[in-house]
Design an enzyme around this catalytic site. Structure first.
Site, mmCIF file in Angstrom:
data_model
loop_
_atom_site.group_PDB
_atom_site.id
_atom_site.type_symbol
_atom_site.label_atom_id
_atom_site.label_comp_id
_atom_site.label_asym_id
_atom_site.label_seq_id
_atom_site.Cartn_x
_atom_site.Cartn_y
_atom_site.Cartn_z
ATOM 1 N N HIS A 266 0.879 -1.190 0.000
ATOM 2 C CA HIS A 266 0.000 0.000 0.000
ATOM 3 C C HIS A 266 0.913 1.236 0.000
ATOM 4 O O HIS A 266 1.784 1.366 -0.860
ATOM 5 C CB HIS A 266 -0.928 -0.110 1.220
ATOM 6 C CG HIS A 266 -2.037 0.881 1.285
ATOM 7 N ND1 HIS A 266 -2.463 1.624 0.215
ATOM 8 C CD2 HIS A 266 -2.840 1.270 2.339
ATOM 9 C CE1 HIS A 266 -3.470 2.412 0.590
ATOM 10 N NE2 HIS A 266 -3.713 2.220 1.883
ATOM 11 N N HIS A 307 -2.020 -2.328 -9.541
ATOM 12 C CA HIS A 307 -3.031 -1.766 -8.644
ATOM 13 C C HIS A 307 -4.245 -2.672 -8.654
ATOM 14 O O HIS A 307 -4.599 -3.210 -9.699
ATOM 15 C CB HIS A 307 -3.433 -0.350 -9.098
ATOM 16 C CG HIS A 307 -4.135 0.410 -8.039
ATOM 17 N ND1 HIS A 307 -5.482 0.304 -7.809
ATOM 18 C CD2 HIS A 307 -3.657 1.286 -7.113
ATOM 19 C CE1 HIS A 307 -5.804 1.082 -6.796
ATOM 20 N NE2 HIS A 307 -4.731 1.691 -6.353
ATOM 21 N N ASP A 364 2.695 5.727 -6.589
ATOM 22 C CA ASP A 364 3.955 5.731 -5.844
ATOM 23 C C ASP A 364 5.195 5.612 -6.719
ATOM 24 O O ASP A 364 6.316 5.693 -6.206
ATOM 25 C CB ASP A 364 3.956 4.559 -4.843
ATOM 26 C CG ASP A 364 3.051 4.856 -3.670
ATOM 27 O OD1 ASP A 364 2.985 6.029 -3.283
ATOM 28 O OD2 ASP A 364 2.409 3.920 -3.163
HETATM 29 N N1 ACO Z 1 5.431 -6.771 -10.189
HETATM 30 C C1 ACO Z 1 5.354 -8.004 -10.757
HETATM 31 N N2 ACO Z 1 4.217 -8.717 -10.860
HETATM 32 C C2 ACO Z 1 3.109 -8.180 -10.341
HETATM 33 C C3 ACO Z 1 3.097 -6.907 -9.727
HETATM 34 C C4 ACO Z 1 4.315 -6.205 -9.669
HETATM 35 N N3 ACO Z 1 4.362 -5.000 -9.082
HETATM 36 N N4 ACO Z 1 1.842 -6.628 -9.295
HETATM 37 C C5 ACO Z 1 1.082 -7.668 -9.624
HETATM 38 N N5 ACO Z 1 1.830 -8.626 -10.272
HETATM 39 C C6 ACO Z 1 1.348 -9.882 -10.860
HETATM 40 C C7 ACO Z 1 1.064 -10.931 -9.785
HETATM 41 O O1 ACO Z 1 2.195 -11.740 -9.553
HETATM 42 C C8 ACO Z 1 -0.079 -11.684 -10.390
HETATM 43 O O2 ACO Z 1 0.430 -12.530 -11.399
HETATM 44 P P1 ACO Z 1 -0.306 -13.938 -11.739
HETATM 45 O O3 ACO Z 1 -1.668 -13.577 -12.237
HETATM 46 O O4 ACO Z 1 0.564 -14.579 -12.755
HETATM 47 O O5 ACO Z 1 -0.345 -14.708 -10.437
HETATM 48 C C9 ACO Z 1 -0.895 -10.599 -11.099
HETATM 49 O O6 ACO Z 1 0.065 -9.586 -11.433
HETATM 50 C C10 ACO Z 1 -2.006 -9.989 -10.253
HETATM 51 O O7 ACO Z 1 -1.424 -9.542 -9.032
HETATM 52 P P2 ACO Z 1 -2.140 -9.605 -7.625
HETATM 53 O O8 ACO Z 1 -1.109 -9.576 -6.559
HETATM 54 O O9 ACO Z 1 -3.126 -10.729 -7.603
HETATM 55 O O10 ACO Z 1 -2.944 -8.245 -7.652
HETATM 56 P P3 ACO Z 1 -3.584 -7.498 -6.428
HETATM 57 O O11 ACO Z 1 -4.681 -6.671 -6.963
HETATM 58 O O12 ACO Z 1 -3.913 -8.435 -5.320
HETATM 59 O O13 ACO Z 1 -2.387 -6.560 -5.886
HETATM 60 C C11 ACO Z 1 -0.892 -4.749 -5.665
HETATM 61 C C12 ACO Z 1 -2.245 -5.217 -6.191
HETATM 62 C C13 ACO Z 1 -0.755 -5.142 -4.184
HETATM 63 C C14 ACO Z 1 -0.829 -3.237 -5.735
HETATM 64 C C15 ACO Z 1 0.241 -5.400 -6.511
HETATM 65 O O14 ACO Z 1 0.120 -4.982 -7.853
HETATM 66 C C16 ACO Z 1 1.637 -5.080 -5.969
HETATM 67 O O15 ACO Z 1 2.135 -5.786 -5.080
HETATM 68 N N6 ACO Z 1 2.297 -3.985 -6.490
HETATM 69 C C17 ACO Z 1 3.586 -3.567 -5.989
HETATM 70 C C18 ACO Z 1 3.415 -2.762 -4.692
HETATM 71 C C19 ACO Z 1 2.832 -1.378 -4.956
HETATM 72 O O16 ACO Z 1 3.288 -0.651 -5.828
HETATM 73 N N7 ACO Z 1 1.825 -1.020 -4.137
HETATM 74 C C20 ACO Z 1 1.210 0.306 -4.200
HETATM 75 C C21 ACO Z 1 -0.189 0.214 -4.708
HETATM 76 S S1 ACO Z 1 -0.884 1.817 -4.851
HETATM 77 C C22 ACO Z 1 -1.241 2.255 -3.297
HETATM 78 O O17 ACO Z 1 -1.637 1.502 -2.460
HETATM 79 C C23 ACO Z 1 -1.026 3.601 -2.924
#
Ligand code: ACO
Length: 425
Positions: A266, A307, A364
């Site tokens: 987050h 996201h 971010d």
């Molecule tokens: N890098 C690489 N792979 C990713 C990333 C990433 N940043 N984000 C998602 N994926 C992949 C996952 O591995 C998953 O792959 P799969 O379908 O092959 O298993 C797919 O994309 C979907 O990802 P989920 O984790 O299921 O998506 P979710 O909606 O639960 O998570 C989140 C969203 C937490 C923001 C995620 O994208 C992440 O961890 N991003 C990096 C951290 C980040 O930047 N957070 C800030 C978000 S904005 C905010 O809160 C202010």
């Protein structure tokens, strides 16, 4: 969406007709509140990917189109034409202030900016290298110790006053936390200044009260606060609402929101992005970083990418992306990390893995580069996010307190433990 105003769910012998709620904008919602009573079934939705937890009139997001509205106003227009304090007023009151209302609101925020001396004692009790988010959590919780006894939650004016207090005091707490980490003496906010300038001066002024305000810095920070002000039912806001649903006071509710924001999935992502860019180090290493991010066994994700709601460009990231180059130029800062970030963004946006999963830069991704240019230390980045987001948190808390459908937040579970067994011996 469809024209359905109800859906029928068949569960074996039983069938239940569920009403469909029509929002002003966005997906229709099936109201499942009577499902369990009528069928005995619960629903399962880990991470709330398909579940609306409340009705809200504050913020709207269309994740497929990359749209973000505060009280109906597009974020791009607010970024260009508004100010953070005007946005705060809009979020908590529902309408933009006129000139007199804005002036009075600024004055009220200034009048509430100082904090009790006991806050300095609390902050001073932390180690200098304690994480600023830990101190912020404690300092906001401490406000409930100072103001809770006088707070009557059933009184609308007292609720509003508490909300204003939080918005006014969080920058002061943040400045004091920064100063503590740097070994600078505690000071008081200059209430003759506007909201953002007040925070900057209190943070950076020397022991003899010197600080030269730079209007480019003030403007950049004001814009970042606008972009971070609210984002509907994200993890931290949902936490504020969950705690608020128990009748806990707003200071306690917001302190809980701060802890939820801290996580790297987050708000903690802004700190994690900068650390990641530093680790990548040079544009030459971008390709291997992208390969690593795609490898599920590496435990590495591209921070600042992806996201839950946006499956298109995060509109906030678009504004920040444009602003980053401008701010660095205005301040005469040359940061090689900007080249790394630009190359990383380009590489990911062209990569099948990221394209197929609709992973775009989020708010971010670039914000840390700007904070760094503004001389804000990396470990303070999430505090900066909390500072801007406090307005959204309190807007949701205020809305929740008068929601006639509000109930204590109490999800159910799918129990996977042992069946009943006898205690032997
Ligand atoms: N890098 C690489 N792979 C990713 C990333 C990433 N940043 N984000 C998602 N994926 C992949 C996952 O591995 C998953 O792959 P799969 O379908 O092959 O298993 C797919 O994309 C979907 O990802 P989920 O984790 O299921 O998506 P979710 O909606 O639960 O998570 C989140 C969203 C937490 C923001 C995620 O994208 C992440 O961890 N991003 C990096 C951290 C980040 O930047 N957070 C800030 C978000 S904005 C905010 O809160 C202010």
């Amino acid at each position: 969406m469809s024209d359905l105003d109800q859906v029928t769910l068949n569960a074996g012998e039983k069938s239940v007709v569920l009403p469909v709620i029509k929002p002003t904008l966005g997906n229709d919602c099936v109201d499942i509140s009577k499902l369990t009573k009528e069928t005995g079934y619960f629903t399962y939705d880990s991470g709330f990917t398909a579940t609306a937890s409340c009705k809200s009139a504050i913020t709207y997001i269309d994740g497929d189109k990359g749209v973000l509205l505060y009280r109906g106003y597009p974020i791009e227009q607010l970024s260009e034409k508004s100010s953070y304090v005007e946005v705060v007023y809009l979020l908590i009151n529902g309408e933009r202030p006129d000139a007199a209302q804005l002036k009075a609101f600024n004055e009220e925020l200034a009048a509430e900016a100082t904090v009790d001396a006991s806050v300095n004692t609390l902050i001073g009790s932390f180690a200098k290298d304690a994480h600023p988010m830990a101190i912020l959590t404690a300092a906001i919780a401490q406000l409930s110790g100072i103001y809770h006894a006088s707070l009557d939650l059933s009184d609308a004016e007292q609720r509003r006053k508490a909300a204003v207090r939080l918005i006014a005091k969080v920058p002061t707490l943040s400045a004091l936390i920064y100063r503590h980490g740097k070994g600078l003496p505690a000071n008081t906010p200059d209430t003759s200044l506007d909201y953002v300038s007040r925070f900057l001066k209190q943070t950076f002024e020397s022991a003899d009260g010197q600080y030269e305000l730079n209007q480019d810095v003030v403007k950049a920070l004001d814009l970042l606060f606008i972009l971070h002000a609210d984002h509907e039912q994200n993890a931290s806001t949902s936490t504020v609402r969950m705690v608020g649903s128990t009748g806990a006071n707003p200071y306690a509710s917001v302190a809980a929101g701060v802890t939820a924001l801290w996580g790297p999935a987050h708000g903690g992502a802004n700190e994690a992005v900068l650390k990641m860019l530093e680790e990548i180090g040079s544009a030459d290493n971008v390709e291997s970083a992208v390969v690593k991010a795609k490898d599920k066994t590496s435990g590495f994700r591209l921070m600042g990418f992806g996201h839950r709601v946006y499956k298109n460009f995060d509109p906030r990231a678009k504004v920040i992306g444009v602003m980053t180059g401008k701010v660095l130029e205005q301040l005469g800062v040359q940061d090689p990390l900007l080249d790394v970030a630009v190359k990383l963004e380009q590489a990911a946006l062209q990569d099948d893995y990221f394209v197929a999963r609709k992973l775009y830069p989020n708010v971010d991704f670039y914000s840390g580069i700007i904070y760094k240019a503004l001389q804000i230390p990396t470990e303070m980045f999430t505090v900066m996010f909390a500072l801007g987001r406090t307005s959204g948190w309190v807007a949701h808390w205020l809305e929740q307190q008068v929601d006639p459908e509000m109930k204590i937040g109490r999800p159910r579970q799918v129990y996977t433990g042992s069946d009943v067994r006898d205690y032997q011996g």
